[in-house]
Design an enzyme around this catalytic site. Structure first.
Site, PDB file in Angstrom:
ATOM      1  N   CYS B 150       0.802  -1.222   0.000  1.00  0.00           N
ATOM      2  CA  CYS B 150       0.000   0.000   0.000  1.00  0.00           C
ATOM      3  C   CYS B 150       0.837   1.275   0.000  1.00  0.00           C
ATOM      4  O   CYS B 150       0.382   2.316  -0.466  1.00  0.00           O
ATOM      5  CB  CYS B 150      -0.936   0.003   1.200  1.00  0.00           C
ATOM      6  N   HIS B 243      -2.329   6.928   3.201  1.00  0.00           N
ATOM      7  CA  HIS B 243      -0.895   7.028   3.479  1.00  0.00           C
ATOM      8  C   HIS B 243      -0.342   8.290   2.827  1.00  0.00           C
ATOM      9  O   HIS B 243      -0.496   8.492   1.615  1.00  0.00           O
ATOM     10  CB  HIS B 243      -0.167   5.818   2.885  1.00  0.00           C
TER      11      HIS B 243
END
Lengths: 351, 351, 351, 351
Positions: B150, B243
């Site tokens: 990710c 993120h």
């Protein structure tokens, strides 16, 4: 007999940390609390939005806050002042005081001027030699000594022994900074809950310039800046106190991880040699656990004066990665200023 | 007629995102929900700790979760499966399925194997050519296609146009990663409140290796990795999803900031040309505001499939700084896998 | 043809919600954005610190914010205005508008005046009869209709069916209120991180008085307040949106838990009968799971117009405990005002 | 010579607080650390996920954790044990120890049994008379003394002087409880960020029953429970330590606010008279500021042993509202147990 000290900007967050650090100081005694006109005339406890856990010290709570006027210094016969005022108003106010007495300032205004020392006592104490140059040039009775930005100081302390032992070619650093760095009302909760903000005004510029001055050399003509580059990316995260920084350092000579740990661990400077009251026993603690340092757990080490360094890694030749953490309103602000004053006093640069 | 798809690890956080992304999919239909033995036999709504805001889709809620056994695929006549299972158990389970049908996996286990494509459709669609090699070598009827970690995916998407236009010498990246990346129970609140954690197990290794494979070239013998270095420092902060990454990119050719913005803005790839259902119109959004992107505000752009890039700065020659943000359980996991499947299907690599 | 509406206080958090709720409204069209002099003259996107996730609607972004002056209403030929201005300045401004056109106000200033309706459409639509009395008494062409405080409305909606079916002797309620209730800059992050604040200025007084007016009866002479007591304890916690309340209700008649659930579930009012555009299908959702409602998961139900009620418990005879949750800037503010306007319009109380 | 004490469940969060409270205790010395088989045999520092800011005390860090077996107590010649073990396993383990030596338990298992004292030293020290009855009835050499649930104790301390002076008819209380109450891994960050949870398993039942036992009278036959009702609504919020509670107390006699403040301020009990080492000078601090107590600012008062009471309000006759705050793992757990042991020791109820 203790020196009489005043605090400019005594009601703000850094002002509160000054009080905390000076209240039982062996050499200094708080005799003047100065702040903006809005606070002047009020009792300290009414003027300040006190945010520290421990109560306002007893002697301080009832003191009357006064105007930031050199007359106040004279009335109280102050020996020095500490300054934690906004950069926008510091130019004139700090000058007014410096004409008469030493000013130890946490404000950015004068930091980068040629004749103003920007000092971290463990790193560049010899920069205090600028005081003499400064006094002559400006024809002041006092002087200004500054300490760096809260995110700069946590970085230059570990960089110093790395530089001295392995040389530095360049530094990339990403900060994850605490809320208190923006002042009590600086970051609305709506702005930061379930969020982070990848921007802090002027912060990267300060880190990128201040670091090189601090790590530079004092020469007769002034400071010769360090000749590598520092690139910074500054971010705000939801932490009360403690700036965490992820550094990538390209060194000149290759190194082993254990060598880095060793030079960090044995690093110390004048504050340790002179046993200055505010100095931690060791300015750097090296952590071995994978997931440390962490701000909530480690920011208060050494009463907030220690820089914690962890996750020391190497991937390629000459490429060092580490995490460093320091308390932004103590080692990064009030504690830094007090340590500067202790050093200058011990070296008889005033009084 | 839609393809029949199964989900391995259907009850976890990424499994839930798969359901969310597939529930109204024009080409795929969920026909099998598979998870660990602890969940098998239960209704989905009883087996899953559902964490998404929108309710469990109606048809799904009452479906019975089944064992992760290839027999289930056969019973339901599944055309493909998506996998979101823990790396520790993926080796055997994914192989068992791949022997018979295509597996689109979000798990790290097979990502770095020579004959396994690690694909971001906008970046390296030609790596799907490995499928043929893989099937031959392993003698499988199906195959495995993986998508990256990710935190890798949010970085390689903006790196691709920078690399293609200016060349890359090295990358230093610091991540500030969301809680959901660790799974629902991954980060205790006691660990992260008023805190951050400068460590995520194996994350830096993944970013540093996966990036170079994805940005590498497909050649007849396999993938030739990109020949620069990526150094990563991975951190957990108190954000639910999204993120954020601070990148420092040393380029080979010098650039102007506006050139960077331009190549990022016009970047697109096969998903856009082929108008794949899950593809955002533009994979990258460039933000001009100083304080953007921010995870709470920007993570859901393009249904979570867009990478937001902001704070594009240059200090010295060839030194580029930027902030990028992507949704870790969508573009960084389930959405990535679905997009891979869409691309492979459209290119008739199966069925 | 849609009615032309203006928004007073268009740049604040509730103002933004008004825009969100009105931007695609079938009956109303935004023709005037008014705010303080500091904002007047600027484009909306420059004047507002936009905090919602979805972007500023296109038509709105470039509109010029204007002064809160009745002349603006006349120039734009506004049919009604919505008001989300601070209580301190509302007295005069709202009056100036109400002299000419209907004002639907979210502000507390006029709520408790004898001739001003304080209305929750599902609970006390008949209080709109005060409009006629008000216009006569004040000799206004327009009128003011208010909606209650954000914490009051989430409570009175479930109290209404309980009162109607079992009678109420007294209510003790403790609120855990979201940050957005204080405005974007209302709660500094330093004040609330790892903390809660057991005080919200004037909030308890509002809950304790407004509830009884809303649950009171319209009689020819005015409103006869409900004759029980409401005691409130109001707290701020670290949640973005959604006020959660723990209520203890002493009823007059005894009850079974299932009876309570039943009367809550079947509760509906004029907005549902008249199918008003902003009305949820059911104003109350009863939750059976032990740990629901929760603000992050449930605040957006029914586009933020549903009150979620859970943990319905009984210990002793006639003692009912429950938890209720509602979205404070939607059902508790902008949505409430819009629903009032829809009801008044549908009942032909103006135009 | 100090008494030798052991800790059952020494590695958990309350276990850590026991260590913190006992490490420099003038009467007690830690000689045994016991925990589950998973921890037994390991050094304490390896077995415990230490969450306190201060480091593990030196002598403790290297101690070997042992099984929770009475043999361990015998080998170390322990005088007493403190227990912080899960309720599910306490029945047998605590009994095994109590057969031989005194057990001061923070666990709920035995609290409500007829012959087991449930004691808050300032409130009901005379309940220790049950020890004699208990030993006879059970034919034990030792005994069990329990302290209440962490949310009960913060409430009964202020209730006691109110009850003694004005009588109590009923109490409604809503808690806003800290994360640490659920144990280190108890509340996932994903569950509580931008959220609260209106449910804590069994917590309301404990508060509603324990309060009445503690506030009851010791009579020769046992404890006669207080004869009013307590109704509780228990909630989890995002705070590390410190349970805040909003209480509504219906008194029997009417009161003035100043009378309430006076009786709370002058309240004290045996721990104060006997100057027990862990006793705060005053068990209650009354706060006058509108927005206090707050958990982050006030939970550590009196080393975590003080209950802070604020927002003392009265609306109607006999209806008292207040906010109380206490540290849930100190006054609400380990500190409570230690204080019980100090009281029992001082009163020569053992050794």
């Amino acid at each position: 007999m203790k020196l009489k000290v005043g605090i400019l900007g005594a009601t703000g967050m850094v002002g509160q940390r000054f009080i905390q650090y000076l209240k039982n100081h062996p050499w200094f005694e708080i005799e003047g609390l100065m702040a903006s006109s809005a606070s002047a005339g009020k009792k300290y406890r009414d003027a300040a939005k006190w945010y520290l856990k421990e109560e306002i010290p007893e002697g301080i709570s009832d003191m009357i806050v006064e105007e930031m006027d050199i007359k106040v210094a004279k009335e109280h016969d102050l020996d020095i002042v500490f300054s934690a005022i906004p950069a926008e108003i510091a130019k004139e106010i700090e000058e007014n005081f410096a004409k008469e007495i030493p000013v130890f300032s946490n404000t950015s205004t004068y930091r980068m001027e040629d004749d103003i020392p920007l000092v971290v006592p463990e790193v560049n104490p010899e920069h205090l030699n600028l005081i003499e140059i400064q006094k002559k040039k400006r024809n002041w009775n006092g002087f200004i000594v500054t300490n760096p930005n809260c995110s700069t100081i946590g970085l230059v302390i570990p960089l110093k022994p790395v530089m001295d032992n392995f040389g530095i070619e360049s530094v990339n650093v990403t900060t994850m900074q605490a809320l208190s760095g923006a002042g009590y009302e600086g970051v609305p909760s709506m702005a930061i809950l379930d969020n982070m903000v990848p921007f802090i005004k002027n912060e990267e510029e300060k880190m990128e310039s201040e670091s090189l001055k601090i790590l530079g050399k004092f020469e007769s003509a002034g400071i010769k800046f360090a000749d590598f580059d520092v690139f910074a990316s500054c971010n705000r995260i939801m932490v009360l106190d403690g700036h965490t920084e992820a550094a990538f350092v390209k060194t000149e000579k290759d190194f082993e991880i254990d060598e880095i740990k060793k030079v960090l661990r044995k690093f110390h400077g004048e504050p340790q040699k002179l046993k200055l009251p505010t100095a931690p026993e060791n300015p750097i603690v090296v952590m071995e656990k994978d997931d440390r340092p962490q701000p909530r757990l480690d920011r208060d080490l050494g009463n907030g004066m220690i820089v914690s360094v962890g996750r020391i890694r190497k991937k390629n030749e000459k490429l060092l990665k580490f995490i460093c953490l320091s308390h932004n309103t103590i080692r990064g602000a009030a504690g830094a200023s007090v340590l500067n004053a202790e050093l200058a006093y011990k070296k008889r640069l005033f009084v």
